[in-house]
Design a protein around this motif. Structure first.
Motif, short mmCIF file in Angstrom:
data_model
loop_
_atom_site.label_atom_id
_atom_site.label_comp_id
_atom_site.label_asym_id
_atom_site.label_seq_id
_atom_site.Cartn_x
_atom_site.Cartn_y
_atom_site.Cartn_z
N TYR A 264 0.87 -1.19 0.00
CA TYR A 264 0.00 0.00 0.00
C TYR A 264 0.90 1.23 0.00
N PRO A 265 1.67 1.43 -1.07
CA PRO A 265 2.72 2.46 -1.07
C PRO A 265 2.18 3.87 -0.87
N GLU A 266 0.89 4.07 -1.13
CA GLU A 266 0.33 5.42 -0.96
C GLU A 266 0.25 5.84 0.51
N THR A 267 0.53 4.91 1.43
CA THR A 267 0.40 5.25 2.85
C THR A 267 1.66 5.89 3.45
N ILE A 268 2.78 5.90 2.70
CA ILE A 268 4.04 6.40 3.29
C ILE A 268 4.73 7.39 2.35
N LEU A 269 5.31 8.45 2.93
CA LEU A 269 6.10 9.42 2.15
C LEU A 269 7.59 9.17 2.40
N TRP A 270 8.41 9.52 1.42
CA TRP A 270 9.84 9.17 1.44
C TRP A 270 10.74 10.32 1.08
N LYS A 271 12.00 10.21 1.49
CA LYS A 271 13.02 11.07 0.89
C LYS A 271 14.34 10.31 0.81
N ARG A 272 15.22 10.78 -0.07
CA ARG A 272 16.53 10.16 -0.25
C ARG A 272 17.48 10.68 0.81
N ASN A 301 22.24 6.33 0.08
CA ASN A 301 22.16 4.87 0.02
C ASN A 301 20.75 4.36 0.32
N ALA A 302 19.82 5.28 0.63
CA ALA A 302 18.51 4.79 1.07
C ALA A 302 17.37 5.76 0.76
N TRP A 303 16.19 5.15 0.74
CA TRP A 303 14.94 5.90 0.83
C TRP A 303 14.50 5.79 2.28
N ILE A 304 14.29 6.93 2.93
CA ILE A 304 13.85 6.87 4.33
C ILE A 304 12.41 7.38 4.44
N ALA A 305 11.63 6.68 5.26
CA ALA A 305 10.22 7.04 5.42
C ALA A 305 10.13 8.29 6.30
N THR A 306 9.35 9.27 5.87
CA THR A 306 9.23 10.50 6.65
C THR A 306 7.84 10.67 7.25
N GLN A 307 6.82 10.14 6.60
CA GLN A 307 5.45 10.30 7.13
C GLN A 307 4.63 9.06 6.80
N VAL A 308 3.69 8.75 7.68
CA VAL A 308 2.77 7.64 7.40
C VAL A 308 1.33 8.10 7.62
N ASP A 309 0.45 7.64 6.76
CA ASP A 309 -0.97 7.87 6.95
C ASP A 309 -1.49 6.67 7.75
N ALA A 310 -1.50 6.84 9.09
CA ALA A 310 -1.79 5.70 9.96
C ALA A 310 -3.22 5.19 9.77
N THR A 311 -4.15 6.08 9.47
CA THR A 311 -5.54 5.64 9.30
C THR A 311 -5.67 4.69 8.10
N ARG A 312 -5.09 5.14 6.98
CA ARG A 312 -5.14 4.28 5.78
C ARG A 312 -4.35 2.99 5.99
#
Ligand code: BDR
Ligand code: CA
Length: 331
Positions: A264-272, A301-312
């Protein structure tokens, strides 16, 4: 026409652990719905010993209905730090193992987890997604034995690190990467596209008693439902004791964030970012540090998660667990 969905082939590297168990059930639901293929479960020491994590994985695969999946035994770590049995129970499964049938996989004759990783990644290079939700001992051992092997994975998704937030085992370090920082360093240096879900987002994933009950409702008499409810109660009790959730009545399903990303990739935001780990600091061993200032000078070296849509995230998690429970065996 929509692009065809390619079913990911997965190796789950895990140290069950209450939250590992919830992640493994979720993955089993996805396999049963034909959204994923589970190639192997490679266990490792961490939350509890290698023997116990192996037995738990075997029991959970049986309970979830996938008893034929291969389970690997964990590579030993030279000096094992303190485990996390105060959070997960002395057996890593909320002290509930005696209420489940004996494991059907044999620890003594099982292949070691690093050998399974090497064998499977070599067999179909570029096709397997490795999801690592535990100390990175097995992955590093595979890389040491067979340099370059981790680059043969399609993708490596890690639950680990505390990037812009305090740690959960020391003020600076997150448990999985703190447990074996030398292994983490090897994995962090292995490729430039690691995917990392850290405490920065997993601290928002508070699974509650009500969620467990709504899953159980789909088949209240199943062994799975009874087990999930009890495990949830145990995990909430230790989360409250050790203030893992700032007093909220629930527990953190850290490890499930990796599956949230994949399915469900739409639930998390990323940055390099460039992620590094402290292996020598007297007070900071296991700390993860990020550098996202100038990626031209310091390649990421990575994609790091910055935000999550916890409800979704929880909507999907709970729906999939309901499906698994609905089809599962009654007591
Ligand atoms: C991680 O540590 C373990 O205790 C959990 O299972 C999770 O993988 C969270 O820091
Ligand atoms: Ca874990």
């Amino acid at each position: 026409m929509l692009p065809a969905f390619r079913v990911p082939k997965i190796i789950l590297d895990t140290d069950p652990g209450g939250d590992d168990i919830f992640a493994l059930f979720w993955l089993q639901s996805l396999v049963k719905q034909r959204f994923a293929e589970l190639i192997a479960v490679t266990t490792v020491g961490g939350n509890v010993s290698t023997e116990k994590t192996f037995s738990s994985a075997s029991r959970i695969l049986s309970l979830g209905g996938l008893p034929d999946v291969e389970v690997g035994r964990g590579v030993a770590i030279a000096q094992s730090p303190d485990d996390a049995s105060h959070i997960h129970g002395s057996d890593g499964m909320g002290n509930l193992s005696s209420q489940l049938p004996d494991p059907i996989h044999n620890y003594e004759t099982a292949r070691f987890s690093d050998d399974i990783l090497i064998d499977r990644l070599n067999a179909i290079p570029g096709e397997i997604t490795v999801i690592a939700i535990a100390p990175l001992t097995n992955l590093a051992a595979a890389e040491k034995k067979h340099p370059g092997i981790l680059r043969k994975a399609k993708e490596i998704i890690i639950m680990g690190g505390a990037l812009n937030c305090p740690g959960n085992i020391t003020p600076h370090a997150e448990f999985n990467l703190w447990f074996d920082p030398e292994a983490a360093e090897i994995v962090l240096n292995s490729r430039c596209d690691l995917v990392m879900t850290s405490l920065d987002i997993t601290r928002q994933l508070i699974f509650t008693r009500e969620m467990a009950q709504s899953i159980a409702q789909t088949n209240p008499q199943s062994k799975l439902a009874q087990f999930l409810i009890k495990l949830c109660e145990f995990m909430i009790s230790t989360a409250l004791t050790y203030r893992e959730t700032d007093g909220a009545s629930g527990f953190l399903v850290h490890d499930a964030a990796t599956l949230g990303y994949l399915f469900y990739p739409e639930t998390i935001l990323w940055k390099r970012a460039k992620v590094q780990i402290e292996t020598r600091g007297e007070w900071t061993r296991g700390q993860t540090l990020i550098d996202d200032r100038n990626l031209a000078k310091q390649p990421a070296n990575a994609w790091i998660a910055t935000q999550v849509d916890a409800t979704r995230f929880f909507t999907n998690f709970i729906e999939d667990l309901k499906i698994l429970n609905k089809g599962s065996e009654k007591i």
